[in-house]
Design an enzyme around this catalytic site. Structure first.
Site, mmCIF file in Angstrom:
data_model
loop_
_atom_site.group_PDB
_atom_site.id
_atom_site.type_symbol
_atom_site.label_atom_id
_atom_site.label_comp_id
_atom_site.label_asym_id
_atom_site.label_seq_id
_atom_site.Cartn_x
_atom_site.Cartn_y
_atom_site.Cartn_z
ATOM 1 N N SER A 125 75.651 28.711 33.315
ATOM 2 C CA SER A 125 75.270 29.268 31.161
ATOM 3 C C SER A 125 73.082 28.898 31.083
ATOM 4 C CB SER A 125 75.784 27.847 30.785
ATOM 5 O OG SER A 125 77.344 27.960 30.615
ATOM 6 N N LYS A 179 69.068 22.393 22.604
ATOM 7 C CA LYS A 179 70.509 23.328 23.005
ATOM 8 C C LYS A 179 71.361 21.858 22.505
ATOM 9 C CE LYS A 179 74.276 24.946 26.178
ATOM 10 N NZ LYS A 179 74.469 24.860 27.561
ATOM 11 N N SER A 202 76.828 29.516 28.548
ATOM 12 C CA SER A 202 76.311 29.106 26.876
ATOM 13 C C SER A 202 75.819 28.899 26.211
ATOM 14 C CB SER A 202 77.520 28.303 27.170
ATOM 15 O OG SER A 202 76.604 26.975 28.193
#
Lengths: 494, 498
Positions: A184, A79, A160
């Site tokens: 997330s 990420k 997210s």
């Protein structure tokens, strides 16, 4: 011949160790698949050479008879919230576009030390603020999933960690890192039919992760199944003296202790989560989950988490408050974007830089956070929210006197279409209504796939455990996984 | 302590002062990062990723900084809070990389304490006054802007960014410029004794924010102003004086004092407004979520307590009571820790050489240090720290006086030579032939000559003018070039003068 990109983390690790295939073959297969999936926009940058370098080292180690790490030969996605030395780290923001750290986050370093390789930096909601990946400066990720009515409408991969979820669901990587501040990891996992676990707050070091809300941010793995999550988490977790909030505890052997037998375990079903108007398919998948855990030997008990309805409002005070302060460092002075209009003074440089560097959602949260911390409002908002947070933690404490784990839906609905909720921030925030309480309480929580809804979109079930009891969470997840037999995967359209 | 009053056009005024002193903690590394803290390094060479607030960086408290603050708290008899917490003070400035300063607003490390000041060090009868300390908290320093490096841009030096400061906040107990000066000087003395801050105000490692208000005696506090970053004891006193005067003039002219931040201009000896309360920042303090509460255990606090040296007040009392020194001498010798250390080394060495208890030699050592060495060093523009004569060397000189090898007046000459050449006292006495003689034959001869040359004075003496005895001693010593043992001279003179 086996399709290498269909393999799990465990299968790749074992295959590389056994010599069934080489780590380089695996890396090449995933690199090719990543390169062919640009339509999903899951990666902000790809790093095929990094994946190959790591793979070559693993193959060389194996040839030399050296011991191999827990993730030897497994290429993963990172990420783009984790600082990676020498590789652009943006938090999906214009503010940090082109920012190349001279340091490696603790969690990513641990993964490389375990023999994993990096396929690239995964897209996300800007500064991890969002539930659909639509706030990324680099364009939204498109979920590989589509509705089963023949529509080609682009679906949200969740957020997210939407780049992570989409990439795993599309078999672009077998596993990826995520971070979870208020859902997330779990919500995107649920939206894309994969697994993801947010461990107890403090299990994974936050050092080198671009901060959103420090008291809530927690890294965790996302992968296709529970075992892979356990393997990844073992590599990611551990005490870090560079993070004062890091837990000074040994990392358990979660994978080796996986056990789907729920005999003697009590599973709590929180009455307050059965809200009016709960999506019928979600309600049904919850009932399925209850039945599966009962089948695995668990006793089902109803519990109460009375302050649940205050969790989301409290979260949307605390997280923005911390974010408003954490994001103050992006000022154009030392690194990242600087917008210096002609003749501008310092204040004007700040204003221009931050106006240009932050997206609308980030600005919204900075404004909310600044407001709730302001003189005259602090007690009414921030102090009050902290009290609510303590009450929510207390709710869980009391509930865990009556049960070992809690089962609930991960999200109130399946994935929605991109653009459907962007006009209404509150509707977007409500997506995290079931995820946020465990975040506020710092508890381990995971999402596992439970099935498809009537539109053919994945639904996830959430398991929340006691502090430090990731094992209990993983075991319940495994029990569900064994019975849900979730084998659906998105049809390749990209 | 007489009450300090300022005469205005409309009557008497009283000034009320509180000081917030920022003291840089003596530590090799910064409060929340491992970066070094040396003064005067090249810009931006002592900056870690944390100090530059790179993305994802986290603060980790430095135990040594906490320890020094706790020791300081114990030294002023303050309450040590076993549970304290760090808060963020949010504001934007180019010298503040995080966009917030990590400080302690709500739960400081050190609570209430006090400091005893004497308004007149030279007067042992002067009253002492207790100045309350409200709190000490620890916080990060900011970096420094440099405006002279480029025609249109400013540069930032982050070497100081993140350095640990103690903010020591007094109660508004101070009532005059002299008290303000005495408080600051005493605080600096204590910090130096404890070793928690070097107290070097000219290097910025200690600076004071001066809160001043005025009122009619007995009335409630007036509105205060805060003059920032005053960097010497003298300037603090000047700020109190000039700011009080400004406020009185303002009020007497029908104006009102505005709560505001001011700056002191030493060249003009006046303060000027920096910003008023209306445009004051809203700092949005909140607990720093990157840090856990700071929890201290008893063992840690006890270790801090055990590590404290003898503090100035205790030392002064011991010098008076155990060593028999006059209050003035005790005050001078304990006023700063280096002087006290020097004196104690001198006394220990002198006692060892003489084989006598320290108490017996303390007065002599103290007199010599204060009246001889200080004066001589002063002439050279030096202090004890760079004295060419060591404590051991001083003890050697004192021993030569004590055993009668040289007289006190010869000792002055010897000291001068020591300072000049760096040689030892004994070597100088030997080389220059300064040993005093107790040879009665030589002395008697000299006395006989003096008495013969001054027959008229001898008659006067015998006629009852006994004060002339000193004259004969002086003349004899002069004839002997100062090298005769004064006791022997006295005895022989008395015998001869009958």
């Amino acid at each position: 011949m086996t399709n290498l990109t269909d393999l799990t983390v465990a299968a790749i690790r074992d295959g590389v160790a056994a010599g069934t295939f080489s780590a380089v073959e695996v890396a090449e297969a995933f690199n090719a698949r990543v390169a062919a999936a640009q339509a999903l926009n899951a990666f902000i940058v790809t790093t095929p050479e990094a994946a190959l370098d790591a793979a070559r080292k693993v193959d060389a180690d194996r040839a030399a008879g050296n011991a191999l790490g827990k993730l030897a030969g497994v290429p993963i996605g990172m990420k783009d919230l984790f600082a990676t030395k020498g590789v652009q780290t943006t938090a999906a923001s214009h503010m940090l576009e082109g920012f190349t750290p001279q340091y490696e986050s603790t969690v990513s370093q641990k993964l490389w030390d375990a023999g994993a390789g990096m396929l690239g930096k995964l897209n996300l909601d800007q500064f991890a603020m969002g539930s659909s990946n639509e706030t990324s400066y680099f364009g939204n990720v498109i979920s590989p999933w589509r509705r089963n009515d023949g529509s080609t409408a682009a679906m949200a991969p969740g957020g997210s960690s939407g780049g992570s979820s989409a990439a795993i669901a599309a078999r672009l990587c077998p596993a990826a890192t995520g971070t979870d501040t208020g859902g997330s990891i779990r919500q995107p996992a649920a939206f894309t039919g994969i697994s993801g676990i947010k461990p107890t707050y403090g299990r994974c070091s936050r050092w080198g992760i671009v901060a959103f809300a420090s008291s809530l941010d927690q890294a965790g793995p996302m992968a296709r199944d529970v075992r892979d999550c356990a393997i990844m988490l073992e590599a990611m977790a551990g005490f870090d003296p560079k993070d004062s909030t890091s837990l000074d505890m040994a990392v358990p052997n979660w994978e080796a202790s996986l056990n789907a037998d729920m005999k003697g375990k009590k599973v709590g079903i929180p009455r307050e989560y059965r809200v009016d108007g709960l999506d019928a398919d979600v309600a049904k998948s919850w009932d399925d989950g209850i039945a599966w855990l009962k089948d695995a030997g668990a006793e089902i008990v109803e519990i109460s988490l009375p302050h649940t309805k205050y969790a989301l409002p409290a979260y949307y005070i605390i997280a923005p408050a911390e974010a408003s302060s954490n994001l103050a460092r992006y000022d154009g002075v030392r690194y990242g974007l600087r917008d210096l209009p002609d003749g501008a003074n310092l204040q004007e440089m700040y204003a221009a830089t931050r106006a240009a560097g932050f997206g609308a959602e980030v600005k919204r949260r900075i404004l909310i956070g600044t407001y709730v911390l302001s003189a005259g409002f602090y007690d009414a908002y921030y102090t009050q929210a902290q009290k609510v947070r303590a009450l929510i933690a207390r709710d869980f404490e009391l509930a865990f006197q009556h049960c070992d784990v809690i089962l609930a839906p991960t999200a109130p609905t399946a994935a929605f279409g991109l653009g459907e909720k962007t006009a209404d921030p509150l509707a977007m925030y409500l997506n995290d209504v079931f995820a946020v309480p465990a975040s506020l309480a710092g508890l381990p929580a995971m999402s596992v796939p439970a099935g498809l809804n009537r539109e053919g979109l994945p639904l996830g079930l959430q398991i929340v455990g006691r502090p430090f009891d990731e094992q209990g969470v993983l075991n319940a997840g495994l029990a569900i996984e064994a019975r849900a037999q979730f084998s659906a995967k998105p049809e390749q359209w990209w | 302590m007489s009450e300090y009053r300022i005469q205005g056009m409309t009557g008497e005024w009283e000034v009320v002062v509180g000081l917030e002193v920022h003291a840089q903690v003596t530590s090799n590394s910064k409060l929340f990062s491992g970066a070094a803290t040396a003064f005067g390094a090249e810009p931006n060479t002592q900056v870690s990723l944390v100090d530059a607030a790179m993305p994802g960086m986290l603060p980790v408290p430095n135990r040594e900084c906490i320890r020094q603050a706790v020791r300081t708290g114990l030294a002023i008899n303050a309450q040590i809070n076993k549970w304290s917490r760090f808060d963020r003070k949010n504001y934007f400035y180019a010298d503040l990389p995080q966009g917030y300063q990590i400080s302690q607003l709500y739960h400081p490390l050190v609570g209430e304490g006090e400091i005893e000041i004497s308004l007149d060090d030279k007067n042992p009868e002067a009253d002492v006054k207790r100045i309350g300390i409200e709190r000490i908290h620890v916080e990060q320093d900011a970096g420094k802007l440099m405006h002279d490096q480029h025609p249109t841009m400013s540069y930032v030096d982050l070497n100081r960014s993140g350095v640990a400061l103690m903010e020591i906040v007094s109660r508004p107990d101070i009532r005059s410029p002299a008290e303000a000066g005495a408080y600051l000087a005493k605080l600096r003395t204590i910090l130096r004794y404890v070793g928690s801050c070097d107290g070097n105000m000219d290097q910025g490692s200690m600076r004071a924010d001066v809160n001043v208000s005025v009122r009619r005696p007995g009335e409630p506090f007036g509105t205060r102003t805060e003059t920032k970053n005053v960097n010497s004891v003298r300037f603090v006193m000047a700020v109190v004086e000039s700011e009080a005067r400004r406020q009185i003039d303002l009020i007497e002219d029908g104006g009102t004092v505005v709560q505001e931040t001011r700056l002191y201009d030493p060249d003009k000896n006046e303060t000027r407004s920096m910003r008023s309360k209306e445009d004051a920042h809203d700092y949005r303090y909140f607990p720093d979520p990157d840090l856990l509460p700071l929890v201290l255990d008893d063992a840690f606090i006890e270790e801090c307590r055990a590590s404290l040296p003898e503090l100035p007040d205790a030392k002064r009392h011991r010098y008076e009571n155990a060593l028999g020194l006059a209050p003035y001498a005790a005050g001078v010798l304990t006023a700063d820790v280096e002087t006290a250390r020097w004196f104690e080394a001198l006394l220990a060495a002198a006692a060892a050489k003489a084989g006598k208890p320290e108490a017996e030699l303390a007065k002599q050592a103290s007199n010599w240090l204060i009246s001889e060495l200080f004066g001589a060093l002063n002439k050279l523009g030096k202090g004890l720290a760079d004295s060419p004569v060591t404590a051991e060397g001083g003890a050697e000189l004192l021993a030569l006086i004590a055993d009668g090898t040289i007289s006190g007046s010869i000792a002055k000459q010897v000291l001068e030579k020591m300072l000049e050449t760096g040689d030892g006292a004994a070597a100088i006495v030997e080389r220059e032939g300064l040993k005093q003689t107790s040879d009665t034959g030589a002395i008697e001869a000299a006395i006989d000559k003096v008495l013969a040359d001054n027959a008229a004075k001898v008659e006067e003496y015998k006629g009852g003018k006994e004060a002339l005895f000193g004259f004969f001693v002086g003349q004899t010593m002069k004839a002997m070039q100062g090298k005769s043992n004064p006791q022997v001279v006295n005895e022989l003179l008395r015998k001869k003068l009958g």
